[in-house]
Design an enzyme around this catalytic site. Structure first.
Site, mmCIF file in Angstrom:
data_model
loop_
_atom_site.group_PDB
_atom_site.id
_atom_site.type_symbol
_atom_site.label_atom_id
_atom_site.label_comp_id
_atom_site.label_asym_id
_atom_site.label_seq_id
_atom_site.Cartn_x
_atom_site.Cartn_y
_atom_site.Cartn_z
ATOM 1 N N GLY A 235 0.930 -1.231 0.077
ATOM 2 C CA GLY A 235 0.117 0.062 -0.024
ATOM 3 C C GLY A 235 0.770 1.257 -0.070
ATOM 4 O O GLY A 235 2.155 1.199 0.102
ATOM 5 N N GLU B 297 7.790 -9.182 2.563
ATOM 6 C CA GLU B 297 7.200 -10.225 1.638
ATOM 7 C C GLU B 297 6.952 -9.522 0.416
ATOM 8 O O GLU B 297 7.673 -10.194 -0.868
ATOM 9 C CB GLU B 297 5.880 -10.628 1.913
ATOM 10 C CG GLU B 297 5.051 -9.282 2.678
ATOM 11 C CD GLU B 297 3.727 -9.997 3.129
ATOM 12 O OE1 GLU B 297 3.622 -11.051 3.557
ATOM 13 O OE2 GLU B 297 2.775 -9.014 2.938
ATOM 14 N N ASN C 55 -9.063 -5.899 1.702
ATOM 15 C CA ASN C 55 -8.188 -6.806 1.153
ATOM 16 C C ASN C 55 -7.834 -8.157 1.773
ATOM 17 O O ASN C 55 -7.817 -9.253 1.270
ATOM 18 C CB ASN C 55 -6.757 -6.264 0.908
ATOM 19 C CG ASN C 55 -7.008 -4.771 0.207
ATOM 20 O OD1 ASN C 55 -7.769 -4.771 -0.841
ATOM 21 N ND2 ASN C 55 -6.258 -3.906 0.649
ATOM 22 N N GLY D 116 0.152 -10.536 5.346
ATOM 23 C CA GLY D 116 1.394 -11.034 6.124
ATOM 24 C C GLY D 116 1.395 -10.492 7.456
ATOM 25 O O GLY D 116 2.466 -10.443 8.184
HETATM 26 N N1 COA Z 1 -12.635 3.067 6.984
HETATM 27 C C1 COA Z 1 -13.008 3.091 6.037
HETATM 28 N N2 COA Z 1 -11.846 3.263 4.817
HETATM 29 C C2 COA Z 1 -10.837 3.511 4.969
HETATM 30 C C3 COA Z 1 -10.164 3.813 6.496
HETATM 31 C C4 COA Z 1 -11.256 3.513 7.530
HETATM 32 N N3 COA Z 1 -10.996 3.590 8.768
HETATM 33 N N4 COA Z 1 -8.949 3.991 6.492
HETATM 34 C C5 COA Z 1 -8.497 3.930 5.090
HETATM 35 N N5 COA Z 1 -9.549 3.781 4.223
HETATM 36 C C6 COA Z 1 -9.877 3.536 2.784
HETATM 37 C C7 COA Z 1 -9.186 4.789 2.149
HETATM 38 O O1 COA Z 1 -10.173 5.985 2.102
HETATM 39 C C8 COA Z 1 -8.855 4.137 0.919
HETATM 40 O O2 COA Z 1 -10.038 4.232 0.109
HETATM 41 P P1 COA Z 1 -9.988 4.479 -1.311
HETATM 42 O O3 COA Z 1 -9.334 3.231 -1.948
HETATM 43 O O4 COA Z 1 -11.634 4.393 -1.813
HETATM 44 O O5 COA Z 1 -9.248 5.663 -1.643
HETATM 45 C C9 COA Z 1 -8.554 2.903 1.321
HETATM 46 O O6 COA Z 1 -9.076 2.545 2.389
HETATM 47 C C10 COA Z 1 -6.703 2.500 1.116
HETATM 48 O O7 COA Z 1 -6.541 3.663 2.194
HETATM 49 P P2 COA Z 1 -4.892 4.319 1.690
HETATM 50 O O8 COA Z 1 -4.793 5.382 2.681
HETATM 51 O O9 COA Z 1 -4.775 4.478 0.279
HETATM 52 O O10 COA Z 1 -3.833 3.181 2.418
HETATM 53 P P3 COA Z 1 -3.223 1.974 1.449
HETATM 54 O O11 COA Z 1 -3.093 1.843 0.258
HETATM 55 O O12 COA Z 1 -1.850 1.863 2.366
HETATM 56 O O13 COA Z 1 -4.061 0.737 2.369
HETATM 57 C C11 COA Z 1 -4.835 -0.848 3.749
HETATM 58 C C12 COA Z 1 -4.344 0.518 3.437
HETATM 59 C C13 COA Z 1 -5.123 -1.183 5.126
HETATM 60 C C14 COA Z 1 -6.385 -1.168 2.914
HETATM 61 C C15 COA Z 1 -3.899 -1.761 3.221
HETATM 62 O O14 COA Z 1 -2.626 -1.630 3.654
HETATM 63 C C16 COA Z 1 -4.521 -3.390 3.603
HETATM 64 O O15 COA Z 1 -5.027 -3.931 2.929
HETATM 65 N N6 COA Z 1 -3.435 -3.940 4.667
HETATM 66 C C17 COA Z 1 -3.923 -5.222 5.285
HETATM 67 C C18 COA Z 1 -3.101 -6.138 4.585
HETATM 68 C C19 COA Z 1 -1.483 -5.822 5.176
HETATM 69 O O16 COA Z 1 -1.185 -5.106 6.137
HETATM 70 N N7 COA Z 1 -0.513 -6.632 4.684
HETATM 71 C C20 COA Z 1 0.630 -6.323 4.862
HETATM 72 C C21 COA Z 1 1.643 -7.390 4.571
HETATM 73 S S1 COA Z 1 1.259 -7.749 2.729
#
Ligand code: COA
Length: 497
Positions: free
Chosen positions: A265, A288, A378, A382
């Site tokens: 992300g 990863e 998503n 990991g």
């Molecule tokens: N409630 C609802 N939506 C939220 C939110 C909340 N508290 N916080 C962020 N979002 C939304 C953002 O508005 C954005 O929406 P959009 O795509 O419609 O613009 C989306 O989540 C992604 O947020 P962004 O700020 O661009 O962060 P990111 O690209 O870094 O993604 C996660 C954040 C949490 C979704 C992503 O890191 C993830 O899937 N993490 C879980 C898996 C993980 O940690 N893997 C790590 C090892 S692979």
């Protein structure tokens, strides 16, 4: 066709079209496919299968390493062919199908899938479809830009389909380190003590007689969708770098910090980019997914070595890295995801794990996956493999989302992926909360003072004070704990209007 990429000549007669290979896959099968964070997925056969499923309805259970590129999850969902999907995805069409209950999604720690297969807790794949740059003289498979779960899928499946991708640089051969743990109860420890150790082989060893089809393709991986750092992600990076610098000064971290893991992300990528301007040198990664920031750090002479399970790059970075692979190859290794994410190794290496939260609460519980506690984003990926066992488990997020209608810092998370026991440091653009050694009431004060957005600070403090008046080790007002989420669902904002 580049038959020289199939170095075991007896396999040449297995070459066929993607459509012919797709015909081998039958309704009801479990399919294990390569692909990890939009890198190295099989491309031609799943696409042919999705087209076929539009006219010949079928359902499969699909396991991959992690997310797929080339809109494959979208196409397969639209074809109605996914009955079950695991362990991770990032596709909006599939996300909708998961959230409407059409597709059964099993959200799993990425290190665990093949362990559960090995122990027959999950049904073994009937067939594996693996993207490769080459097949060796022994009939072994040389993966492309990811390893993911490919090795174990190919080992466990009765039949294997290989997609040779002639668009992938043949010089990828030698980059991979395929190690398969031995079986319990006589399993020995994984013989890896440094991020740059090589403990396995460069190709996936299987009986070539299992290879039932070889398909040629030259489709690229999809570029990653990471955006350039913005003011908020830059602020998060600055807080974190300042904290890490202080840890070095205080003698709690070595000068090169020790191996780093950074999640997927925009935010995690921006944080890693923040290290570019830091004073740290001789950094290593044991992570990863290797994103743009990994290569920016290598180019800047800051990062000595990066171990991962996949390489996922933006268009900007793709040519520069894969077109100059010789320059980077000695500084990289790609491993199976059960090794890149192995809890035993994360603890042994003393990894600093940086992952992104959707939201966290007063006490440091983390929700990484479920919007308002119900809708899958998503998957946990990991993050749990690393956070639970890290030397420092760090979670980052912007303090607000959706133009301020959502606070990412809430009284109680609406779903828990990482409990307060697994979380050391929280960072938003507002500041950094160091939760180490603190009791819940002390943690709450750190979170309120350093992480929550000013527009929600008063409300959070008010909730906390009233909860404390009720008492408890971890004070809460149960009738109100999820009221911010309820208000969001009812009025479109967590703010009291
Ligand atoms: N409630 C609802 N939506 C939220 C939110 C909340 N508290 N916080 C962020 N979002 C939304 C953002 O508005 C954005 O929406 P959009 O795509 O419609 O613009 C989306 O989540 C992604 O947020 P962004 O700020 O661009 O962060 P990111 O690209 O870094 O993604 C996660 C954040 C949490 C979704 C992503 O890191 C993830 O899937 N993490 C879980 C898996 C993980 O940690 N893997 C790590 C090892 S692979």
């Amino acid at each position: 066709m580049s038959l020289e990429r199939i170095r075991l000549a007896s396999l040449h007669n297995k070459v066929m079209s993607a459509e012919q290979a797709a015909d081998i896959i039958e309704d009801g099968m479990t399919v294990g496919m390569s692909g990890f964070t939009r890198a190295g997925e099989a491309k031609a056969v799943p696409q042919a299968l999705a087209i076929k499923a539009l006219t010949t309805p079928m359902k499969i259970s699909l396991m991959t390493g992690a997310s797929l590129g080339n809109d494959l999850d979208k196409q397969m969902t639209e074809a109605g062919m996914l009955a079950r999907r695991m362990p991770f995805q990032v596709d909006s069409t599939l996300r909708q199908a998961i959230n409407s209950g059409q597709v059964m999604f099993i959200d799993q720690h990425l290190s665990e899938t093949v362990e559960q297969l090995r122990n027959h807790q999950l049904r073994l794949p009937d067939i594996a479809i693996i993207e490769a740059v080459a097949i060796t003289e022994q009939g072994h498979i040389v993966p492309t830009t990811s390893v993911g779960n490919s090795a174990s899928f190919a080992i466990f499946a009765k039949k294997v389909i290989i997609e040779i991708n002639t668009g992938q640089n043949p010089n990828l051969e030698g980059l991979h380190d395929i190690y398969i743990p031995s079986y319990r109860p006589t399993r020995t420890s994984l013989p890896l003590v440094k991020a740059d150790d090589r403990i396995g082989s460069t190709a996936i060893a299987i009986d070539p007689a299992k290879i039932v089809a070889i398909v040629f393709t030259n489709k690229s991986d999809s570029p990653s969708t990471v955006t350039e750092p913005d003011a908020d992600t830059q602020a998060i990076a600055n807080h974190l770098v300042a904290f890490l610098e202080q840890e070095v000064i205080d003698g709690r971290l070595p000068k090169n910090l020790g191996p780093l893991q950074a999640g997927i992300g925009n935010i995690a990528n921006a944080v890693m980019s923040g290290l570019l301007k830091s004073s740290f040198e001789h950094l290593t990664m044991y992570s990863e997914v290797l994103q743009d920031s990994t290569f920016d750090l290598i180019d800047a002479g800051k990062l000595d070595f990066a171990s991962g399970s996949s390489i996922t790059l933006s268009e900007r970075r793709n040519k520069a890295v894969f077109g100059n692979l010789e320059k980077y190859k000695q500084k990289l290794v790609l491993r199976p995801q059960e090794v890149s994410n192995h809890p035993e190794l994360v603890r042994r290496l003393g990894i600093i794990a940086i992952n992104t939260a959707l939201e966290f609460d007063l006490y440091g519980n983390i929700n990484s996956t479920h919007v308002c506690g119900t809708k899958m984003m998503n998957g946990i990926g990991g993050s749990g493999d690393f956070a639970r066992n890290a030397h420092l488990a760090i979670f980052v997020t912007k303090s607000i989302a959706k133009a301020g209608s959502i606070s990412s810092v809430v009284p109680m998370v609406s779903h828990v992926d990482h409990t307060e026991h697994d979380v050391d440091i929280l960072v938003t653009e507002q500041g950094l909360a160091d939760l180490r050694g603190l009791a819940p009431r002390e943690r709450a004060i750190q979170v309120i003072n350093h992480c929550v957005h000013p527009s929600y600070r008063e409300a959070l403090l008010d909730y906390y004070n009233r909860a404390c008046a009720k008492g408890g080790h971890t004070p809460h007002i149960l009738a109100e704990a999820l009221s911010w989420h309820q208000r969001l669902e009812q009025t479109g904002t967590m703010q009291v209007k």
